[in-house]
Design a protein around this motif. Structure first.
Motif, mmCIF file in Angstrom:
data_model
loop_
_atom_site.group_PDB
_atom_site.id
_atom_site.type_symbol
_atom_site.label_atom_id
_atom_site.label_comp_id
_atom_site.label_asym_id
_atom_site.label_seq_id
_atom_site.Cartn_x
_atom_site.Cartn_y
_atom_site.Cartn_z
ATOM 1 N N GLU A 1 47.334 26.659 40.454
ATOM 2 C CA GLU A 1 47.455 26.496 39.072
ATOM 3 C C GLU A 1 46.306 26.727 37.998
ATOM 4 O OE1 GLU A 1 49.394 22.544 38.928
ATOM 5 O OE2 GLU A 1 48.983 22.494 36.585
ATOM 6 N N GLY A 2 46.460 27.140 37.000
ATOM 7 C CA GLY A 2 45.556 27.472 36.199
ATOM 8 C C GLY A 2 44.574 28.560 36.191
ATOM 9 N N HIS A 3 44.520 29.099 37.408
ATOM 10 C CA HIS A 3 43.969 30.555 37.570
ATOM 11 C C HIS A 3 44.073 31.706 36.843
ATOM 12 C CE1 HIS A 3 42.286 29.674 41.950
ATOM 13 N NE2 HIS A 3 41.878 28.954 41.252
ATOM 14 N N ASN A 4 43.288 32.398 36.431
ATOM 15 C CA ASN A 4 43.331 33.793 36.003
ATOM 16 C C ASN A 4 43.338 34.620 37.121
ATOM 17 O OD1 ASN A 4 43.121 33.086 33.330
ATOM 18 N ND2 ASN A 4 41.081 32.818 33.427
ATOM 19 N N VAL A 5 44.420 35.522 37.171
ATOM 20 C CA VAL A 5 44.646 36.375 38.485
ATOM 21 C C VAL A 5 44.707 37.808 38.137
ATOM 22 C CG1 VAL A 5 46.117 36.878 40.438
ATOM 23 C CG2 VAL A 5 45.766 34.637 39.555
ATOM 24 N N LEU A 6 43.929 38.704 38.804
ATOM 25 C CA LEU A 6 43.790 40.139 38.830
ATOM 26 C C LEU A 6 44.396 40.639 39.961
ATOM 27 C CD1 LEU A 6 42.841 42.644 37.432
ATOM 28 C CD2 LEU A 6 40.656 42.401 38.595
ATOM 29 N N GLU A 7 45.544 41.388 39.887
ATOM 30 C CA GLU A 7 46.225 42.224 40.964
ATOM 31 C C GLU A 7 45.801 43.812 40.905
ATOM 32 O OE1 GLU A 7 50.352 42.481 41.409
ATOM 33 O OE2 GLU A 7 50.239 43.352 43.505
ATOM 34 N N ALA B 1 36.839 47.840 29.757
ATOM 35 C CA ALA B 1 37.618 47.762 28.277
ATOM 36 C C ALA B 1 38.506 46.557 28.253
ATOM 37 C CB ALA B 1 38.319 49.077 28.179
ATOM 38 N N SER B 2 38.965 46.024 29.392
ATOM 39 C CA SER B 2 40.263 45.225 29.465
ATOM 40 C C SER B 2 39.660 43.709 29.876
ATOM 41 C CB SER B 2 41.380 45.791 29.921
ATOM 42 O OG SER B 2 41.618 46.880 29.452
ATOM 43 N N VAL B 3 39.111 43.691 31.011
ATOM 44 C CA VAL B 3 38.603 42.606 31.759
ATOM 45 C C VAL B 3 37.325 42.119 31.650
ATOM 46 C CG1 VAL B 3 39.118 41.481 33.946
ATOM 47 C CG2 VAL B 3 40.556 43.358 33.304
ATOM 48 N N ALA B 4 37.193 41.094 31.064
ATOM 49 C CA ALA B 4 35.482 40.387 30.612
ATOM 50 C C ALA B 4 34.839 40.033 32.174
ATOM 51 C CB ALA B 4 35.965 39.332 29.983
ATOM 52 N N ASP B 5 33.574 40.192 32.074
ATOM 53 C CA ASP B 5 32.641 39.607 33.176
ATOM 54 C C ASP B 5 33.036 38.300 33.639
ATOM 55 O OD1 ASP B 5 31.412 41.964 32.538
ATOM 56 O OD2 ASP B 5 29.502 41.134 31.753
ATOM 57 N N ALA B 6 33.213 37.835 34.853
ATOM 58 C CA ALA B 6 33.319 36.611 35.270
ATOM 59 C C ALA B 6 34.417 35.794 34.665
ATOM 60 C CB ALA B 6 31.902 35.724 35.004
ATOM 61 N N LYS C 1 32.212 46.527 43.243
ATOM 62 C CA LYS C 1 31.126 46.392 42.023
ATOM 63 C C LYS C 1 31.982 45.855 40.858
ATOM 64 C CE LYS C 1 27.244 48.636 43.479
ATOM 65 N NZ LYS C 1 26.538 50.076 43.488
ATOM 66 N N GLU C 2 33.177 46.420 40.530
ATOM 67 C CA GLU C 2 33.982 45.995 39.516
ATOM 68 C C GLU C 2 34.743 44.725 39.801
ATOM 69 O OE1 GLU C 2 33.540 46.908 36.868
ATOM 70 O OE2 GLU C 2 35.462 47.257 35.398
ATOM 71 N N ILE C 3 35.159 44.359 41.052
ATOM 72 C CA ILE C 3 35.709 43.136 41.526
ATOM 73 C C ILE C 3 34.675 42.095 41.305
ATOM 74 C CG2 ILE C 3 36.532 41.971 43.255
ATOM 75 C CD1 ILE C 3 37.815 44.481 44.407
ATOM 76 N N LEU C 4 33.415 42.283 41.906
ATOM 77 C CA LEU C 4 32.428 41.256 41.437
ATOM 78 C C LEU C 4 31.993 40.971 39.995
ATOM 79 C CD1 LEU C 4 30.404 42.254 44.730
ATOM 80 C CD2 LEU C 4 31.656 40.212 44.528
ATOM 81 N N ARG C 5 31.967 42.121 39.435
ATOM 82 C CA ARG C 5 31.875 41.860 37.939
ATOM 83 C C ARG C 5 32.821 40.786 37.275
ATOM 84 N NH1 ARG C 5 33.616 43.219 33.287
ATOM 85 N NH2 ARG C 5 35.196 44.805 33.871
ATOM 86 N N LEU D 1 34.941 38.847 38.893
ATOM 87 C CA LEU D 1 35.227 37.303 39.501
ATOM 88 C C LEU D 1 34.244 36.314 38.793
ATOM 89 C CD1 LEU D 1 35.598 37.803 43.306
ATOM 90 C CD2 LEU D 1 37.110 36.744 41.695
ATOM 91 N N LYS D 2 34.739 35.054 38.705
ATOM 92 C CA LYS D 2 33.576 34.076 38.268
ATOM 93 C C LYS D 2 33.074 33.728 39.573
ATOM 94 C CE LYS D 2 37.061 31.747 35.552
ATOM 95 N NZ LYS D 2 38.041 30.843 35.196
ATOM 96 N N PRO D 3 31.718 33.121 39.545
ATOM 97 C CA PRO D 3 30.903 32.416 40.552
ATOM 98 C C PRO D 3 31.807 31.868 41.581
ATOM 99 C CG PRO D 3 29.958 32.356 38.482
ATOM 100 C CD PRO D 3 31.216 32.788 38.081
ATOM 101 N N GLY D 4 32.046 32.233 42.747
ATOM 102 C CA GLY D 4 32.777 31.250 43.596
ATOM 103 C C GLY D 4 34.292 31.826 43.641
ATOM 104 N N GLY D 5 34.519 32.942 42.981
ATOM 105 C CA GLY D 5 35.836 33.490 42.837
ATOM 106 C C GLY D 5 36.349 34.180 44.226
#
Ligand SMILES: C[S@@+](CC[C@H](N)C(=O)[O-])C[C@H]1O[C@@H](n2cnc3c(N)ncnc32)[C@H](O)[C@@H]1O
Length: 193
Positions: free
Chosen positions: A44-50, A104-109, A133-137, A139-143
């Protein structure tokens, strides 16, 4: 479930158009989809990227929980599959993009969990690295991050390379489970930023 939402025909057509990027003619079965979601720590409350939505075999199980999520973004490189996803799930954000180019569409962390079904073992090393690298860019810390590798693909030259890259780039990375009730069977992996 309607024929349209299952997307089998659309997926097979995409596989015939671009076999190296789609990698199989069988969309993931629900056992694999549910395992990826469970291992991803999605809550619940997560921002999810597939990444690599295909015709929505995993997407539909994520979106079944959409009301509890803060946001969902799906990414798919095949334009016709993106059109199919947008028609099937109106109001849901699907990016017509490559997973290594989301600036262009998904912000850092900004993302809590990435659920990924890209055909990693078929990618050249440069693309493997640029997507990680893009996944790590994003993701939030601990993501958290989940993906799978089909068992037969573990013999491909790209397999040891991608597992090494995952281990090098994520602070934690491990194999979680083997899902035999999928065509083909697959190992599910988990990583954390
Ligand atoms: C193995 S299929 C998985 C499809 C679906 N998620 C499933 O599990 O049935 C991989 C998907 O990733 C997409 N794909 C391949 N390379 C991609 C890239 N660089 N960026 C985004 N999507 C990509 C393919 O078009 C295909 O739909």
């Amino acid at each position: 479930m309607s024929q349209k939402i299952s997307g089998f025909r659309e997926f097979v057509k995409a596989a015939l158009r671009d076999p190296k990027n789609v990698s199989t003619i069988f969309p993931s079965l629900k056992y694999l989809a549910l395992s990826l979601i469970e291992q991803s720590g999605m809550k619940e409350g997560h921002n999810v990227l597939e990444l690599g939505c295909g015709s929505g075999a995993i997407t539909k199980h994520i979106l079944a929980k959409q009301d509890s999520l803060a946001a969902y973004v799906g990414v798919e490189i095949d334009k016709q599959l993106v059109q199919f996803l947008r028609t099937s799930y109106p109001g849901t954000q699907f990016l017509d993009a490559s997973a290594d180019d989301l600036k262009a569409s998904v912000a850092d962390a900004s993302i809590d969990t990435v659920i990924c079904s890209l055909p990693w073992t078929l990618f050249p090393q440069e693309l493997q690295e640029s997507i990680i690298k893009e996944i790590l860019r994003v993701l939030k810390p601990g993501g958290q991050f989940t993906t799978f590798l089909c068992l037969h693909s573990l013999t491909y030259p790209g397999a040891p390379r991608i597992k090494k890259l995952f281990s090098q780039h994520f602070s934690k990375f491990e194999k979680r489970v083997t899902i035999t009730r999928n065509i083909p069977p697959a190992n599910v992996y988990w990583g954390q930023k």
